[in-house]
Motif scaffolding. Structure first.
Motif, PDB file in Angstrom:
ATOM      1  N   ALA A   1      -6.855   3.219   1.217  1.00  0.00           N
ATOM      2  CA  ALA A   1      -7.634   1.981   1.241  1.00  0.00           C
ATOM      3  C   ALA A   1      -6.853   0.828   0.604  1.00  0.00           C
ATOM      4  N   VAL A   2      -6.180   1.095  -0.520  1.00  0.00           N
ATOM      5  CA  VAL A   2      -5.385   0.054  -1.181  1.00  0.00           C
ATOM      6  C   VAL A   2      -4.269  -0.409  -0.252  1.00  0.00           C
TER       7      VAL A   2
ATOM      8  N   PHE B   1      -4.333  -8.944   0.676  1.00  0.00           N
ATOM      9  CA  PHE B   1      -5.237  -9.043  -0.466  1.00  0.00           C
ATOM     10  C   PHE B   1      -4.448  -8.740  -1.734  1.00  0.00           C
TER      11      PHE B   1
ATOM     12  N   LEU C   1     -13.142  -1.729  -4.445  1.00  0.00           N
ATOM     13  CA  LEU C   1     -13.182  -0.381  -3.872  1.00  0.00           C
ATOM     14  C   LEU C   1     -13.526   0.588  -4.990  1.00  0.00           C
TER      15      LEU C   1
ATOM     16  N   THR D   1     -14.817   4.567  -0.981  1.00  0.00           N
ATOM     17  CA  THR D   1     -13.736   5.167  -0.204  1.00  0.00           C
ATOM     18  C   THR D   1     -13.492   6.594  -0.676  1.00  0.00           C
TER      19      THR D   1
ATOM     20  N   LEU E   1     -10.419 -12.460  -3.568  1.00  0.00           N
ATOM     21  CA  LEU E   1     -10.772 -12.906  -2.227  1.00  0.00           C
ATOM     22  C   LEU E   1     -11.333 -14.314  -2.368  1.00  0.00           C
TER      23      LEU E   1
ATOM     24  N   PHE F   1      -4.226  -0.407   2.971  1.00  0.00           N
ATOM     25  CA  PHE F   1      -4.857  -1.173   4.043  1.00  0.00           C
ATOM     26  C   PHE F   1      -5.109  -2.615   3.609  1.00  0.00           C
ATOM     27  N   TYR F   2      -5.773  -2.801   2.455  1.00  0.00           N
ATOM     28  CA  TYR F   2      -6.105  -4.150   2.005  1.00  0.00           C
ATOM     29  C   TYR F   2      -4.873  -4.934   1.571  1.00  0.00           C
ATOM     30  N   GLU F   3      -3.891  -4.247   0.978  1.00  0.00           N
ATOM     31  CA  GLU F   3      -2.639  -4.934   0.632  1.00  0.00           C
ATOM     32  C   GLU F   3      -1.920  -5.390   1.901  1.00  0.00           C
TER      33      GLU F   3
ATOM     34  N   LEU G   1     -13.276  -8.349  -3.486  1.00  0.00           N
ATOM     35  CA  LEU G   1     -13.560  -7.151  -2.706  1.00  0.00           C
ATOM     36  C   LEU G   1     -13.164  -5.991  -3.596  1.00  0.00           C
TER      37      LEU G   1
ATOM     38  N   PHE H   1      -9.785  -6.643  -5.578  1.00  0.00           N
ATOM     39  CA  PHE H   1      -8.890  -7.595  -4.936  1.00  0.00           C
ATOM     40  C   PHE H   1      -9.486  -8.984  -5.029  1.00  0.00           C
TER      41      PHE H   1
ATOM     42  N   LEU I   1      -3.238  -6.435   4.500  1.00  0.00           N
ATOM     43  CA  LEU I   1      -3.924  -7.638   4.953  1.00  0.00           C
ATOM     44  C   LEU I   1      -3.641  -8.840   4.052  1.00  0.00           C
TER      45      LEU I   1
END
Length: 128
Positions: free
Chosen positions: A31-32, A40, A63, A25, A56, A34-36, A61, A54, A38
């Protein structure tokens, strides 16, 4: 070598599971977030770190922050194997040149990397 012969060998190194995927990234905080969003859960790193991991399920996953130019490095697939050193020797025996010899990492894995013919980085690892 036939599939039956490979399965019958007690000392044959083999892939066991996918441990993690690492994605590059240019913007770790974005990016963090975004995944948080979701759902994660961060287990290592964070928005201000160069590497974030993260949970999973039983895999991860990851980064990694790439700050120079366009992202040439797409990421890395991490594959758990039964024996890292034996798998390394197996790659060498097939004429495949890993990037480095197996080493122990501070995150409690023994691993080595190699690059497939299309430039995708593969890491073969085992928990210590």
């Amino acid at each position: 070598m036939t599939h039956e012969r490979m399965q019958g060998s007690n000392d044959d190194a083999h892939a066991e599971s996918l441990s993690a995927i690492t994605l590059a990234t240019h913007d770790m905080p974005r990016a963090v977030r975004f995944y948080e969003a979701l759902g994660f859960r961060i287990v290592h790193g964070g928005a201000n770190d160069a590497f974030t991991s993260f949970a999973l399920g039983s895999s991860f996953l990851n980064l990694t922050s790439e700050t120079h130019g366009p992202i040439q490095f797409w990421g890395r697939v991490i594959i758990y194997v039964s024996d890292v050193d034996a798998f390394y020797r197996k790659a060498l025996a097939q004429g495949i040149e890993p990037q480095f010899t197996p080493r122990d990492a501070p995150w409690n894995e023994r691993y080595f990397h190699l690059t497939d013919p299309d430039g995708h980085e593969l890491s073969f690892a085992r928990l210590l």
